[in-house]
Design a protein around this motif. Structure first.
Motif, short mmCIF file in Angstrom:
data_model
loop_
_atom_site.label_atom_id
_atom_site.label_comp_id
_atom_site.label_asym_id
_atom_site.label_seq_id
_atom_site.Cartn_x
_atom_site.Cartn_y
_atom_site.Cartn_z
N SER A 229 28.66 4.07 30.41
CA SER A 229 27.56 3.68 31.28
C SER A 229 27.48 2.17 31.46
O SER A 229 26.99 1.68 32.50
CB SER A 229 26.25 4.21 30.71
OG SER A 229 26.00 3.63 29.44
N ASN A 230 27.95 1.39 30.49
CA ASN A 230 27.90 -0.08 30.58
C ASN A 230 29.20 -0.68 31.12
O ASN A 230 29.29 -1.89 31.33
CB ASN A 230 27.62 -0.69 29.20
CG ASN A 230 26.24 -0.33 28.71
OD1 ASN A 230 25.30 -0.18 29.51
ND2 ASN A 230 26.10 -0.21 27.40
N ALA A 231 30.22 0.17 31.32
CA ALA A 231 31.52 -0.35 31.73
C ALA A 231 31.48 -0.97 33.12
O ALA A 231 32.12 -2.00 33.38
CB ALA A 231 32.57 0.76 31.67
N GLU A 232 30.75 -0.36 34.05
CA GLU A 232 30.70 -0.87 35.42
C GLU A 232 30.08 -2.26 35.47
O GLU A 232 30.53 -3.14 36.20
CB GLU A 232 29.91 0.09 36.30
CG GLU A 232 30.63 1.41 36.59
CD GLU A 232 31.86 1.21 37.46
OE1 GLU A 232 31.91 0.21 38.23
OE2 GLU A 232 32.81 2.02 37.34
N ARG A 233 29.06 -2.50 34.71
CA ARG A 233 28.36 -3.79 34.75
C ARG A 233 29.06 -4.89 33.96
O ARG A 233 29.02 -6.05 34.31
CB ARG A 233 26.93 -3.62 34.21
CG ARG A 233 26.03 -2.78 35.13
CD ARG A 233 24.64 -2.71 34.55
NE ARG A 233 24.65 -2.00 33.26
CZ ARG A 233 23.62 -2.02 32.41
NH1 ARG A 233 22.54 -2.71 32.70
NH2 ARG A 233 23.69 -1.35 31.29
N ARG B 164 32.46 -4.89 32.72
CA ARG B 164 33.90 -4.72 32.51
C ARG B 164 34.66 -6.02 32.55
O ARG B 164 35.77 -6.12 32.03
CB ARG B 164 34.47 -3.75 33.55
CG ARG B 164 34.26 -4.21 34.98
CD ARG B 164 34.83 -3.18 35.93
NE ARG B 164 34.59 -3.55 37.34
CZ ARG B 164 35.01 -2.82 38.37
NH1 ARG B 164 35.70 -1.70 38.14
NH2 ARG B 164 34.76 -3.20 39.59
#
Length: 690
Positions: free
Chosen positions: A495-499, A501
């Motif tokens: 869930s935090n990868a998009e923001r 990365r």
């Protein structure tokens, strides 16, 4: 010497006459008085005739020898009568009328041999004297064997009543054995031994009288055991055999010329080897047991001995239970082998074990006529008597695999709770045996006991398999719980990868999380592996474990922290499992605490124990939940939880001799307190956690 011998024989004759008179006058309440009186009168007559032949130098040798044989027969019959009586005064079922008849036949033969040798047809020389002495040796051996049975099989609390009678009568026969065996070996009676015979017999009278006065009825509850009868018969037969062989060897020595001594010793050596071969032969022992049971006992079995032996065979350690069952049942009918057939999982009957029997790979259908005969009729099949079948089965035929076993004789069904559990096929007995109702009843009872043991073993094996599945299912539950935690971490990273990365710090945390998840999953796979040996407990640094557990949860919110007040604390534990326990408690604290809250792992030392407190400022728990549900598996307040993490944690802490307690207040927070005993450098725990 002649005067001394006459005095001894006069004394013996007088004392036996007095004993006969006392037995005659005191006959009331004494069932053996008549036999004692007869034995004493014959003894007095024998010694009186010897005295007359000494003093008057007249008398019939045949009369003296006949009275001696009758005297010995009377004392033997007295011993047999005592052995044959129970406490209630009735005749026992142990020795039958055939046994008494055999004793009578033995003494009749002895009298006939003695009478025949006195005829003018035979020359009265050393050879005929040796044969006469050999006959007396056989009689003495029989008497000693009977006395030995009387004493051995009298209960210890009743021996005071019969021991002096045993000593007295036994001394008579023992002295006769010495006198006549010496005469047999040296072909002449030792005059000094013969002269002392009167005094020795006179000394036995007071012992017999004392025993007769102690217990007038001589009711000792004695019975001749089959084992003792077997042993006595074997000893008596061996003694007679060696006596005959020794006589034949002596004859060979006399007529063999220069080669006589060599041939004699070779003959005796061969005779001894033959005797040892017969005594060690199972077939010979089986034949003798069947012969004794058939001709000397009303029943074929000593049920107490058979049941004790059967129970010991099934209960003692040794071969597999299936083989012990075959041996135990086969011994009842003197069978040298057999096979056990039990029901396979698919329903048909297969050979499970065999003992001295051929191995067969065939099957018997459970619904076959053969199995129905065993199941419904509980029928014991005698293959030597195929006509003995229930009337409602006129067209019944044996299975091909059974008719192909040429040595098969008996089929015994094993019934458990009314159903056919299996059956035992027994080979032909070692000795010829006719099956009757007594043998069938014994086999039915024994097969029921054997089926119970086999059923108990089958149930124990099924329970073991069920426990293995239970253990596997329990392990699966814990594994699923761990997978759920790994999934939560990976879901948070995703869930935090998009923001984040492109954030280098996030990338480092991502790699660390993936590495940790991979290690955990590898550990889970190892736990499922059958050949994987669990890691043994070893000294581990507790502060290092706490720091590692906190670091693994660093990517979660709120981010936990570690406060190490006392370092270098070492405990004895499995590092992987201990890290897992602390990780569970940290995970629960983080999930119960909002992002603005705080989670702390605090480590300190108190005495000889290490204290680890995991404190959070989350929602807390009620006292009722802590008391009734917290440490029970599958109880949880989280929608995605499984309720086994705390249960598993406390179980492992207790294995380390530690404690896990919880202090919680609703809406204020929770503190889990772990106490573990410290481990010193000498390899022992310093204490037990309080």
């Amino acid at each position: 010497m002649i005067a001394v011998a006459a005095l001894g024989y006069v004394l013996a004759s007088g004392l036996f006459l007095m004993l006969a008179g006392w037995a005659l006058l005191a006959w009331r309440g004494r069932p053996h008085a008549a036999m004692l009186c007869l034995a004493s009168l014959l003894s007095a007559a024998f010694f009186g005739n010897v005295v007359m032949s000494i003093l008057a130098k007249t008398g019939s040798t045949l009369l003296i020898e006949g009275l001696e044989i009758l005297r010995s027969a009377a004392w033997c019959l007295l011993v047999i009568r005592i052995v044959s009586v129970h406490r209630n005064g009735t005749v026992s079922a142990a020795p039958s009328a055939r046994f008494h008849a055999s004793i009578a036949v033995m003494f009749a033969l002895a009298f006939l041999v003695t009478a025949a040798l006195s005829l003018p047809l035979f020359q009265q020389d050393a050879y005929t004297a040796t044969i006469r002495a050999a006959v007396r040796v056989v009689i003495a051996i029989a008497g000693m064997a009977l006395v030995e049975q009387l004493y051995r099989h009298t209960p210890s609390d009743g021996r005071w009543a019969v021991k002096f009678a045993c000593f007295g009568i036994g001394a008579m026969f023992a002295y006769d054995f010495y006198l006549y065996s010496n005469a047999t070996l040296f072909r002449a009676v030792n005059v000094e031994v013969w002269a002392a015979r009167g005094f020795v017999n006179a000394f036995t009278v007071p012992m017999v009288a004392l025993s007769f006065s102690r217990n007038p009825r001589w009711l000792s509850g004695i019975g001749v055991s089959r084992r003792m009868a077997m042993g006595s018969t074997t000893i008596l037969g061996s003694a007679c055999y060696m006596l005959v062989m020794a006589t034949a060897g002596y004859y060979i020595r006399v007529v063999g010329g220069d080669w006589g001594p060599v041939i004699q010793w070779a003959f005796l050596a061969g005779a001894i080897i033959l005797l040892l071969s017969i005594l060690s032969s199972g077939t010979a022992r089986s034949w003798l047991r069947v012969f004794l049971a058939k001709h000397f006992y009303h029943y074929s079995y000593d049920y107490r001995e058979e049941w004790l032996r059967f129970t010991r065979s099934l209960s003692h350690d040794g071969p597999a239970l299936s083989e012990r069952v075959i041996k135990a049942i086969a011994t009842l009918v003197e069978s040298p082998g057999g096979s056990l057939w039990t029901q396979a999982p698919e329903g048909n009957f297969r050979q499970q074990a065999c003992w001295n029997a051929p191995t067969l790979a065939c099957e018997e259908p459970e619904n076959s006529a053969f199995c129905e005969l065993l199941r419904q009729h509980q029928w014991i099949i005698d293959l030597d008597d195929p006509a003995r079948l229930p009337d409602e089965l006129p067209d019944f035929s044996m299975p091909e695999w059974l008719t192909g076993m040429s040595q098969a004789r008996i089929v015994v069904p094993l019934l458990l709770r009314g159903d056919l559990f299996g059956f035992v096929v027994l080979m032909q007995p070692r000795s010829k045996m006719k099956l009757n109702w007594e043998i069938f009843d014994l086999l039915r009872v024994a097969s029921s006991q054997a089926a119970s043991h086999l059923g108990q073993q089958h149930a124990a094996e099924a329970l073991l398999v069920a426990r293995q599945f239970e253990s596997f299912n329990r392990m699966s539950t814990f594994v699923v719980h761990d997978l759920k935690n790994i999934m939560s971490q990976l879901s948070l990273v995703a869930s935090n990868a998009e923001r984040h990365r492109h954030n280098p710090e996030f990338q480092d945390e991502l790699l660390a999380t993936l590495k940790h998840s991979t290690q955990k999953m590898r550990f889970l796979l190892q736990r499922f592996s059958q050949g994987h040996a669990p890691e043994s407990p070893a000294p581990v640094s507790l502060d290092a474990i706490v720091r590692q557990a906190v670091a693994e949860k660093a990517g979660l919110q709120p981010r936990p922290s570690a406060e190490i007040e006392d370092g270098d604390l070492v405990v004895l534990a499995n590092s992987t499992l201990l890290l897992r326990v602390i990780g569970h408690l940290l995970q629960n604290a983080i999930e119960a605490t909002p992002g603005t809250g705080r989670v702390v792992a605090r480590l300190r030392r108190r005495g000889e124990a290490a204290i680890l407190e995991i404190e959070d400022t989350g929602q807390g728990m009620s006292d009722a939940f802590i008391r009734d549900k917290l440490f029970k598996p599958f109880s949880t307040t989280k929608s995605s939880g499984m309720g086994i993490g705390v249960f598993e944690s406390r179980t492992y802490i207790h294995e380390l001799r530690g404690t896990l307690v919880v202090d919680s207040r609703q809406f204020c927070g929770t503190t889990f307190k772990i106490t573990l005993p410290l481990y010193d450098c000498e390899g022992v725990s310093l204490g037990t956690a309080a």
